[in-house]
Design an enzyme around this catalytic site. Structure first.
Site, short mmCIF file in Angstrom:
data_model
loop_
_atom_site.label_atom_id
_atom_site.label_comp_id
_atom_site.label_asym_id
_atom_site.label_seq_id
_atom_site.Cartn_x
_atom_site.Cartn_y
_atom_site.Cartn_z
N SER A 3 0.92 -1.15 -0.02
CA SER A 3 0.16 0.12 0.02
C SER A 3 0.83 1.21 -0.02
O SER A 3 1.91 1.18 0.43
CB SER A 3 -0.96 -0.03 1.24
OG SER A 3 -1.39 1.24 1.28
N TYR B 282 -2.31 5.59 -4.51
CA TYR B 282 -3.13 6.65 -4.42
C TYR B 282 -2.82 7.87 -4.90
O TYR B 282 -1.63 8.03 -4.66
CB TYR B 282 -3.60 6.92 -2.94
CG TYR B 282 -4.43 5.83 -2.21
CD1 TYR B 282 -5.53 5.32 -2.53
CD2 TYR B 282 -3.99 5.44 -1.10
CE1 TYR B 282 -6.37 4.44 -1.65
CE2 TYR B 282 -4.38 4.36 -0.29
CZ TYR B 282 -5.68 3.96 -0.58
OH TYR B 282 -6.61 2.96 0.15
N THR C 117 -5.65 2.51 -7.07
CA THR C 117 -6.85 2.25 -6.47
C THR C 117 -7.83 3.62 -6.71
O THR C 117 -7.35 4.80 -6.38
CB THR C 117 -6.76 2.37 -4.95
OG1 THR C 117 -6.01 1.00 -4.63
CG2 THR C 117 -7.94 2.36 -4.02
N LYS D 225 -8.01 -0.91 -9.24
CA LYS D 225 -8.68 -1.36 -8.18
C LYS D 225 -9.89 -0.74 -7.56
O LYS D 225 -9.69 0.52 -7.35
CB LYS D 225 -7.77 -1.81 -7.08
CG LYS D 225 -8.14 -2.35 -5.68
CD LYS D 225 -7.22 -2.75 -4.85
CE LYS D 225 -7.59 -3.21 -3.62
NZ LYS D 225 -8.25 -2.06 -2.61
N HIS E 206 -13.79 -2.03 -1.71
CA HIS E 206 -12.63 -1.41 -0.83
C HIS E 206 -12.98 -2.32 0.71
O HIS E 206 -12.83 -1.73 1.70
CB HIS E 206 -12.57 0.04 -0.48
CG HIS E 206 -11.25 0.66 -0.32
ND1 HIS E 206 -10.60 1.45 -0.97
CD2 HIS E 206 -10.45 0.58 0.95
CE1 HIS E 206 -9.24 1.55 -0.50
NE2 HIS E 206 -9.24 1.35 0.78
C1 LIG Z 1 -6.94 -2.39 7.21
C2 LIG Z 1 -7.21 -2.08 5.66
C3 LIG Z 1 -6.32 -1.12 5.21
C4 LIG Z 1 -6.69 -1.14 3.69
N1 LIG Z 1 -5.67 -0.43 3.15
C5 LIG Z 1 -5.94 0.05 1.79
C6 LIG Z 1 -5.00 0.65 1.04
O1 LIG Z 1 -4.08 1.21 1.56
N2 LIG Z 1 -5.08 0.75 -0.37
C7 LIG Z 1 -6.01 0.05 -1.17
O2 LIG Z 1 -6.21 0.17 -2.27
N3 LIG Z 1 -7.08 -0.78 -0.28
C8 LIG Z 1 -6.83 -0.61 0.98
N4 LIG Z 1 -7.67 -1.72 1.70
C9 LIG Z 1 -8.49 -2.77 1.00
C10 LIG Z 1 -8.04 -3.92 0.47
O3 LIG Z 1 -6.90 -3.71 -0.51
C11 LIG Z 1 -9.19 -4.81 -0.23
O4 LIG Z 1 -9.80 -4.15 -1.05
C12 LIG Z 1 -10.25 -5.31 1.08
O5 LIG Z 1 -9.50 -5.51 2.16
C13 LIG Z 1 -10.91 -6.55 0.56
O6 LIG Z 1 -11.74 -7.01 1.34
P1 LIG Z 1 -11.46 -8.04 2.69
O7 LIG Z 1 -10.73 -7.20 3.73
O8 LIG Z 1 -12.95 -8.41 3.11
O9 LIG Z 1 -10.86 -9.29 1.83
C14 LIG Z 1 -7.54 -1.97 3.08
C15 LIG Z 1 -8.43 -2.90 3.79
C16 LIG Z 1 -8.17 -3.01 5.14
C17 LIG Z 1 -8.94 -3.93 5.98
#
Ligand SMILES: Cc1cc2nc3c(=O)[nH]c(=O)nc-3n(C[C@H](O)[C@H](O)[C@H](O)COP(=O)(O)O)c2cc1C
Length: 378
Positions: A107, A130, A156, A252, A276
């Site tokens: 990330s 981002y 993203t 994404k 997300h």
């Molecule tokens: C704690 C956390 C932080 C996240 N940070 C980002 C991020 O920095 N960039 C991003 O594109 N998605 C981020 N996401 C989304 C994840 O990439 C992903 O889309 C999502 O966790 C998928 O769902 P799941 O947790 O049910 O597997 C984050 C998700 C979580 C749970």
């Protein structure tokens, strides 16, 4: 870890071992958490066809992701602040992914920097971007990802404005954080976590630190970041992204057929059907609900990846049966990291891989390429 048999076990251990504010940051969703819940509930509605007396002795999970061989159709999604779930968390998660033969996505909002990870692992990883207002900074960040030999850029596109997670505010994950006695007591009861984070290379956002003069703590950085999300960002900017990133591009956060059709035209290799993880637009459909229509519209033009609610190999099988080529997991491995560092991430990947292999067997399927909606009961 022999008593850990499923992702929920890792989640409960994560909850025990990591301060509440960071566990909730990983676990919870935005607003009323309707979309967070829908991701799980809609996956659970999908039933398999049990098939019998098929030779399933030669089952294999191997596949390709973005043209590269992968041990299974799984990717570690970009998750911000992994280094606060476990010291140097990004490095440990990347190592576990590489040992398992699957991609890790770093990330933008990581604690370890791109260079920290590149120095600690021996294979390329993916970088998630981002786009912020300061385009000079974004160009420089992308150049750092190129220099570190990142093998794909995951852009993203569903976070131009920030969804609110009530629990983060209640827990003082806000800017500025509210330091309370209960928080200090919570930290004091998690000595292994404290020691790990103190030993970690960094305590701030590694990719961003040093960029803003005089800003060196996580709170001030977070303020800067929230002021930096660019609400003017539009499809027109994709040409610019293409000009600064010549490599493989993954978009994404697509949930709508019209958006998927535009994405297919701009020459991205793949898109991730994603909301997300229920952390952004609350009231949006679950990812699995919209997956089939997006696959119908653009599945022949680009690689379709999926995330949102995956907690088991059965869930991966459901998404593949509905047309995804691979799945990203976010929380499932973040729980593993909080529970037991690198070994916990490895365990999460192992659990999901084994569940997928067994599910394929019980559905009479030998290869990932064979999985389609024939595997589903109607
Ligand atoms: C704690 C956390 C932080 C996240 N940070 C980002 C991020 O920095 N960039 C991003 O594109 N998605 C981020 N996401 C989304 C994840 O990439 C992903 O889309 C999502 O966790 C998928 O769902 P799941 O947790 O049910 O597997 C984050 C998700 C979580 C749970």
């Amino acid at each position: 870890m022999k008593h850990i048999t499923c992702i929920e076990d890792l989640r409960l251990l994560h909850k025990q071992r990591v301060p509440k504010a960071f566990f909730d940051y990983a676990d919870r969703g935005s607003y009323a958490e309707e979309t967070l819940r829908a991701n799980r509930e809609d996956l659970a509605q999908i039933k398999f066809r049990q098939r019998i007396l098929v030779d399933v002795s030669k089952r294999s999970l191997s596949t390709t992701i973005l043209g590269e061989p992968a041990a299974m159709p799984l990717i570690l999604a970009p998750v911000g602040l992994l280094g606060m779930q476990h010291g140097d968390g990004e490095i440990y998660a990347c190592r576990a992914a590489q040992a398992a033969g699957i991609p890790f996505t770093q990330s933008t909002m990581s604690i370890c920097s791109i260079e920290d990870i590149a120095a600690a692992v021996d294979k390329p990883f993916w970088f998630q971007l981002y786009v912020m207002k300061d385009r000079g900074f974004i160009k420089a960040l992308t150049e750092r990802a190129i220099a570190a030999k990142c093998s794909a850029l995951v852009l993203t596109v569903d976070l131009q404005v920030n969804g609110q997670r009530h629990q983060d505010i209640k827990n003082g994950m806000t800017v500025p954080p509210e330091w309370s006695l209960s928080k200090l007591i919570d930290f004091a009861t998690k000595p292994a976590w404290v020691a790990g984070v103190l030993r970690g290379k960094r305590k701030t956002f590694g990719n961003l630190a040093g960029h803003m003069k005089g800003i060196d703590n996580i709170t001030a950085l977070a303020t800067w970041i929230s002021s930096q999300f660019d609400t003017t960002l539009s499809w027109k900017d994709l040409d610019w992204i293409r000009s600064i990133w010549p490599g493989k591009l993954v978009l994404k956060g697509i949930l709508d057929v019209e958006d998927a059709e535009i994405a297919a035209k701009i020459g991205a290799q793949a898109l991730v059907v994603s909301n997300h993880g229920g952390r952004q637009l609350d009231g949006a459909p679950s990812s699995i609900e919209v997956l089939p229509e997006i696959v119908d519209a653009v599945g022949s033009k680009m690689e379709i990846m999926f995330d949102g609610g995956i907690r088991s190999g059965q869930d991966v099988m459901r998404a593949l049966a509905l047309g995804a080529k691979s799945c990203m997991i976010g929380r499932a491995y973040a729980y593993g990291l909080g529970a037991a560092g690198e070994a916990g991430v490895a365990k999460a990947i192992d659990i999901i891989g084994n569940e997928l292999l067994t599910t394929m067997g019980l559905c009479g399927i030998n290869t990932i390429a064979e999985i389609n909606d024939d595997a589903l009961a109607v």
